[in-house]
Design an enzyme around this catalytic site. Structure first.
Site, short mmCIF file in Angstrom:
data_model
loop_
_atom_site.label_atom_id
_atom_site.label_comp_id
_atom_site.label_asym_id
_atom_site.label_seq_id
_atom_site.Cartn_x
_atom_site.Cartn_y
_atom_site.Cartn_z
CE LYS A 22 -67.47 -23.40 -2.15
NZ LYS A 22 -67.85 -23.49 -3.78
CG ASN A 23 -68.56 -27.29 -3.21
OD1 ASN A 23 -68.95 -26.62 -2.51
ND2 ASN A 23 -67.10 -27.43 -3.88
CB CYS A 116 -67.56 -18.52 -13.70
SG CYS A 116 -66.48 -19.73 -13.03
NE ARG A 121 -68.37 -24.39 -13.33
CZ ARG A 121 -68.80 -23.94 -12.26
NH1 ARG A 121 -68.32 -22.70 -11.57
NH2 ARG A 121 -69.09 -25.05 -11.06
CG ASP A 304 -62.94 -27.53 -6.23
OD1 ASP A 304 -62.65 -26.64 -7.58
OD2 ASP A 304 -64.49 -28.27 -5.95
NE ARG A 396 -68.09 -17.51 -5.18
CZ ARG A 396 -68.54 -18.00 -6.26
NH1 ARG A 396 -67.82 -16.94 -7.24
NH2 ARG A 396 -69.23 -18.46 -6.38
#
Ligand code: EPU
Length: 419
Positions: A22-23, A116, A121, A304, A396
């Site tokens: 994803k990233n 968030c 952030r 993560d 997500r």
């Protein structure tokens, strides 16, 4: 809202393939803004954040065609160089369009992402860097507006390591006039993956993946094909899921070199691993011993994977101290793990986990993407049934996680609809 139900207590076994990252896919899609020609990206994961990035590109005038994990995206012209609040609030990484939009059109208007669930952030380092490349940057009505004639090269030292900040500046500098040197860059493999794509598009970037990146700006960029790198966080999540159940899980299609901090921690804790070129296999442990973890920029232990590792360490003997150094509020999962019976106390940026504690199934609330994964992992060894609510967080970033865990023998299902 969908939920996930898990009956705990089964050892996982089998092989699970990893998707594209994803990233890495998100900045690769943003890079499509740098050219009017098509990008052909393969191994793109079908996750909600990627779909949100398609919406952002479509809003800007782009076309994205998806066929399984192949995605062709094209930005023939930019209609209005603006990423609206409605999209940015769904996904902070929308801010990745700022650098390439500005470089391509000389203008960008992007909603400032708010804080968030994991922290405040800020994006000050992205904005300071763009100013150094010659942009005029303002904040009006919650939107960042940036303007410039052609950006120009500069020598920029990041005050702190930022992943998307490095990516944003790399994309902006790719079309700037002259040479840019970025120092104290984040070194995550996703940055190298983006540089490979940018170079295939005609960019001239060296040093990505190290702390100093040099970029010779070019006049124009062109279309290219690129395979997105494997998702190291998805891979690590399945390795931890295998480990916690004392299972024999082989995670395939990953790059174990990207996961050294995790595999060293697991081996130190007593999890037998078989590591090959593109796979990591777990074996059942006799004793699991607590380990300390401190998250850090790559190649350190990934923030993560912190929440997932915490679930595992509730099953380890002794005390483990987990220090979160990247995000100030990334411990929301501890309260939920405690409700399952874990013994965890928080002291500032550290979580002290005492184990082993038997876990019992409970109704649970997911607070962010990786916290959701942590709760599912804990539920795999909990006695009885857990229901993880707000599972949209997991969609997500994980493609069909319940199907993948189900194929490994977990008793897991998605419950559609109301809570
Ligand atoms: N920071 C600043 N100013 C900035 C930018 C960052 O102070 O201008 C601080 C942040 O507040 C944080 C630290 O620097 O304390 C590192 O943040 P970074 O900018 O590296 O994070 P990011 O680029 O917003 C990416 C990933 C995250 C991952 C972090 C850290 C993407 C799209 N997102 O975020 O992924 O946690 O790097 O590795 O690449 C996830 O996938 O679940 C996720 C949150």
């Amino acid at each position: 809202m969908d939920r996930i139900r898990v009956h705990g207590g089964r050892a996982l076994a089998g092989t699970v393939p990893v998707n594209g990252a994803k990233n890495a896919a998100l900045p690769a899609l943003a890079a499509a803004l740098l050219t009017d020609q098509p990008l052909r990206l393969t191994n793109v994961p079908n996750v909600r954040d990627v779909i949100t990035m398609f919406r952002v590109l479509e809003h800007l005038g782009g076309q994205a065609a998806v066929d399984g994990s192949l995605c062709t995206v094209r930005m023939p012209r930019i209609l209005e160089p603006e990423a609206p609040y409605a999209l940015v609030r769904r996904m902070r990484a929308s801010v990745l369009v700022l650098g390439p939009l500005l470089a391509r059109t000389g203008r960008a208007r992007v909603s400032l992402p708010g804080g968030c669930a994991i922290g405040e952030r800020p994006i000050n380092l992205h904005l300071e860097g763009l100013s150094r490349l010659g942009a005029e940057v303002d904040l009006v009505h919650g939107y960042i507006t940036a303007r410039s004639r052609r950006l120009h090269g500069a020598d920029i030292t990041f005050a702190a390591r930022t992943v998307t900040g490095t990516e944003n500046l790399m994309m902006a500098a790719a079309l700037a006039e002259g040479r840019t040197v970025l120092r104290n860059c984040a070194m995550e493999p996703e940055i190298e993956d983006l540089a490979t794509l940018l170079n295939a598009m005609g960019g001239r970037i060296g040093g990505a993946g190290t702390e100093t990146i040099a970029i010779e700006g070019v006049e124009t960029m062109h279309g290219a094909g690129h395979r997105i790198m494997p998702d190291r966080i998805e891979a690590g999540t399945f390795v931890i899921a295998g480990a916690i159940t004392r299972g024999a899980v082989c995670v395939t299609g990953c790059n174990p070199k990207h996961l050294t901090a995790l595999t060293q921690t697991l081996e130190g804790a007593g999890v037998p691993l078989v590591i090959q070129d593109d796979s990591i296999a777990t074996g059942p442990w006799d004793r699991l011993i607590g380990r300390d973890i401190a998250t850090a920029p790559y190649p350190g232990f990934a923030t993560d994977l912190q929440a997932q590792a915490m679930a595992l360490l509730t099953q380890a003997e002794g005390t483990s101290i987990i220090t979160e150094n990247i995000f100030e509020n990334r411990f929301m999962h501890t309260g939920e793990l405690r409700r399952m019976g874990a013994d965890i106390t928080l002291e500032g940026h550290a979580a002290i986990v005492r184990g082993p504690t038997p876990l019992s199934g409970a109704p649970l609330m997911a607070t962010d993407l990786r916290a959701s994964a942590s709760l599912i992992i804990a539920a795999l060894v909990a006695e009885g049934t857990s229901i993880v609510n707000r599972i949209y967080h997991i969609d997500r970033g994980y493609e069909k996680i319940e199907e993948k865990l189900g194929a490994l023998g977990a008793a897991i299902e998605r419950l559609r609809g109301e809570e």
